[in-house]
Write an enzyme that holds these catalytic residues in place. Sequence first.
Site, mmCIF file in Angstrom:
data_model
loop_
_atom_site.group_PDB
_atom_site.id
_atom_site.type_symbol
_atom_site.label_atom_id
_atom_site.label_comp_id
_atom_site.label_asym_id
_atom_site.label_seq_id
_atom_site.Cartn_x
_atom_site.Cartn_y
_atom_site.Cartn_z
ATOM 1 N N CYS A 169 -7.506 1.449 8.550
ATOM 2 C CA CYS A 169 -6.819 0.282 9.147
ATOM 3 C C CYS A 169 -6.721 0.354 10.678
ATOM 4 C CB CYS A 169 -5.440 0.114 8.529
ATOM 5 S SG CYS A 169 -4.553 1.661 8.284
ATOM 6 N N HIS A 191 0.109 -2.468 12.976
ATOM 7 C CA HIS A 191 -0.095 -1.229 13.729
ATOM 8 C C HIS A 191 -0.250 -1.586 15.211
ATOM 9 C CE1 HIS A 191 -0.460 0.738 9.987
ATOM 10 N NE2 HIS A 191 -1.744 1.034 9.967
HETATM 11 N N1 LIG Z 1 -1.892 0.069 3.011
HETATM 12 C C1 LIG Z 1 -2.770 -0.075 4.012
HETATM 13 O O1 LIG Z 1 -2.447 -0.610 5.089
HETATM 14 C C2 LIG Z 1 -4.194 0.412 3.852
HETATM 15 C C3 LIG Z 1 -5.106 0.114 4.851
HETATM 16 C C4 LIG Z 1 -6.434 0.527 4.724
HETATM 17 C C5 LIG Z 1 -6.830 1.252 3.610
HETATM 18 N N2 LIG Z 1 -5.911 1.563 2.649
HETATM 19 C C6 LIG Z 1 -6.395 2.320 1.485
HETATM 20 O O2 LIG Z 1 -6.446 1.414 0.373
HETATM 21 C C7 LIG Z 1 -6.118 2.099 -0.849
HETATM 22 C C8 LIG Z 1 -4.935 1.388 -1.510
HETATM 23 O O3 LIG Z 1 -3.827 1.436 -0.627
HETATM 24 P P1 LIG Z 1 -2.425 0.779 -0.980
HETATM 25 O O4 LIG Z 1 -1.636 0.850 0.261
HETATM 26 O O5 LIG Z 1 -2.613 -0.527 -1.654
HETATM 27 O O6 LIG Z 1 -1.848 1.841 -2.070
HETATM 28 P P2 LIG Z 1 -0.712 1.596 -3.154
HETATM 29 O O7 LIG Z 1 0.220 0.544 -2.704
HETATM 30 O O8 LIG Z 1 -0.159 2.940 -3.448
HETATM 31 O O9 LIG Z 1 -1.521 1.065 -4.453
HETATM 32 C C9 LIG Z 1 -2.347 1.899 -5.212
HETATM 33 C C10 LIG Z 1 -2.978 1.130 -6.370
HETATM 34 O O10 LIG Z 1 -3.770 2.054 -7.124
HETATM 35 C C11 LIG Z 1 -3.328 2.075 -8.496
HETATM 36 N N3 LIG Z 1 -3.385 3.430 -9.041
HETATM 37 C C12 LIG Z 1 -2.722 4.532 -8.616
HETATM 38 N N4 LIG Z 1 -3.028 5.598 -9.399
HETATM 39 C C13 LIG Z 1 -3.899 5.142 -10.336
HETATM 40 C C14 LIG Z 1 -4.577 5.750 -11.445
HETATM 41 N N5 LIG Z 1 -4.416 7.045 -11.718
HETATM 42 N N6 LIG Z 1 -5.391 4.976 -12.188
HETATM 43 C C15 LIG Z 1 -5.561 3.676 -11.909
HETATM 44 N N7 LIG Z 1 -4.937 3.036 -10.899
HETATM 45 C C16 LIG Z 1 -4.125 3.763 -10.110
HETATM 46 C C17 LIG Z 1 -1.886 1.601 -8.452
HETATM 47 O O11 LIG Z 1 -1.544 1.093 -9.734
HETATM 48 P P3 LIG Z 1 -0.044 1.258 -10.340
HETATM 49 O O12 LIG Z 1 0.779 0.187 -9.706
HETATM 50 O O13 LIG Z 1 -0.245 1.048 -11.787
HETATM 51 O O14 LIG Z 1 0.406 2.645 -9.981
HETATM 52 C C18 LIG Z 1 -1.982 0.529 -7.367
HETATM 53 O O15 LIG Z 1 -2.493 -0.658 -7.899
HETATM 54 C C19 LIG Z 1 -5.809 3.550 -0.440
HETATM 55 O O16 LIG Z 1 -6.949 4.334 -0.605
HETATM 56 C C20 LIG Z 1 -5.459 3.436 1.040
HETATM 57 O O17 LIG Z 1 -5.691 4.611 1.759
HETATM 58 C C21 LIG Z 1 -4.616 1.141 2.731
#
Ligand SMILES: NC(=O)c1ccc[n+]([C@@H]2O[C@H](COP(=O)([O-])OP(=O)(O)OC[C@H]3O[C@@H](n4cnc5c(N)ncnc54)[C@H](OP(=O)(O)O)[C@@H]3O)[C@@H](O)[C@H]2O)c1
Length: 354
Positions: free
Chosen positions: A149, A243
């Site tokens: 990001c 950010h």
């Molecule tokens: N947040 C940001 O600003 C941002 C920016 C750029 C990139 N990213 C990247 O994008 C990805 C997602 O980020 P996020 O912020 O959305 O994370 P998050 O809010 O923690 O969401 C994670 C997602 O993955 C699912 N998940 C977790 N463990 C799992 C498993 N064992 N099997 C299947 N599904 C599973 C969760 O489902 P449940 O609800 O069922 O647990 C949820 O839908 C990460 O790799 C992060 O580094 C994030």
Amino acid sequence: MKFNVVVVGSTGLVGQRLVSMLSKHQWFNLIGITASKDKANKKYKDVVKWSLENKMPENVEEMIVYDTNIENINNLKPDIVFTSLPTDISKDFDIQLVKQGYVVISHASNNRMDKDVPLLNPEVNADHINVLKLQANRWKGRLIKVPNCATSILTLALKPIYDNFGLRHVFVSTMQALSGAGINGVSSMAILDNIIPYIEHEEEKIENESLKILGELSNESIKPNESFYVSASVHRVNVLEGHLESVFLKTDNDVSVEEIKKSLIEFKENKIKNLNLPTKPSQPIIVRNEIDRPQPRLDRNEGNGMSIVVGRIRKDNRNWIKFNVLGHNTIRGAAGNGVLIGELVAKNYNDIIQ
Ligand SMILES: NC(=O)c1ccc[n+]([C@@H]2O[C@H](COP(=O)([O-])OP(=O)(O)OC[C@H]3O[C@@H](n4cnc5c(N)ncnc54)[C@H](OP(=O)(O)O)[C@@H]3O)[C@@H](O)[C@H]2O)c1
């Protein structure tokens, strides 16, 4: 023709943004959403902890959430899969998907630095999509990565400066929002009245990914930029979204503040200018002249969260340029960029899957 798409990891912060943008998209049909086993086989509205400022789209409220496994994706047969999973899960699941032949747009950090995997920030390096041809040597499908990001925000600001004046050194100190840490994020006891000067692996991501994104496409492979380097220092701050990054840079030749400002305002995003991608903001870089902008709460939603806002452009007495840049981390830095990449993929779909 509309493309059938699935969001894997639909209940997370990035997943919710993807669902929100794709459920009403003119080029895409959202045909499936997944999450972990615990939430599978239930209605989306009953399992998601909805965290966006807008209401949940009505057409997804009743959708049944699938467990994240390859059999379920095979039953859905989407044209494009958007994945937003934690990296340790994504690194296996992305590969299962591309082995099966899917076109995957993935937000996690696995495989971002692979030579044959484009790391796209479309206004900056849409042409890097051409390296996808090299993937025919390892997979039936195609893997495209969305950058880190803070890196997407930074590289969009650097692109016109690099093109016009060259770059030698870039130092960046970030103030990163809580939503960057995902839905379970940082505990309130850790962040209230506090700043945390560490985010795991974040500095290396900014330093390495920036050079790949601003690298050259030659002989169908990406040569990371070697003309300058990036050094980053990162901080988690008590802000919900957006950010803010404090940038210090040295160009090849000395330039004036006015020349830098003009290059940012006049940035023409040539790589995708004529494609009419619906998520592309009309002005990707907005420059503000007030002495105390940009600010996360006031500026993060510019261009529906897809524009970055640059301000406090100034110079020190050794001719270093300094400025602040702000971007919406879950939109410009994640899901919005993912959807924009999806639109670029849709425009090139037949070439990509050959
Ligand atoms: N947040 C940001 O600003 C941002 C920016 C750029 C990139 N990213 C990247 O994008 C990805 C997602 O980020 P996020 O912020 O959305 O994370 P998050 O809010 O923690 O969401 C994670 C997602 O993955 C699912 N998940 C977790 N463990 C799992 C498993 N064992 N099997 C299947 N599904 C599973 C969760 O489902 P449940 O609800 O069922 O647990 C949820 O839908 C990460 O790799 C992060 O580094 C994030």
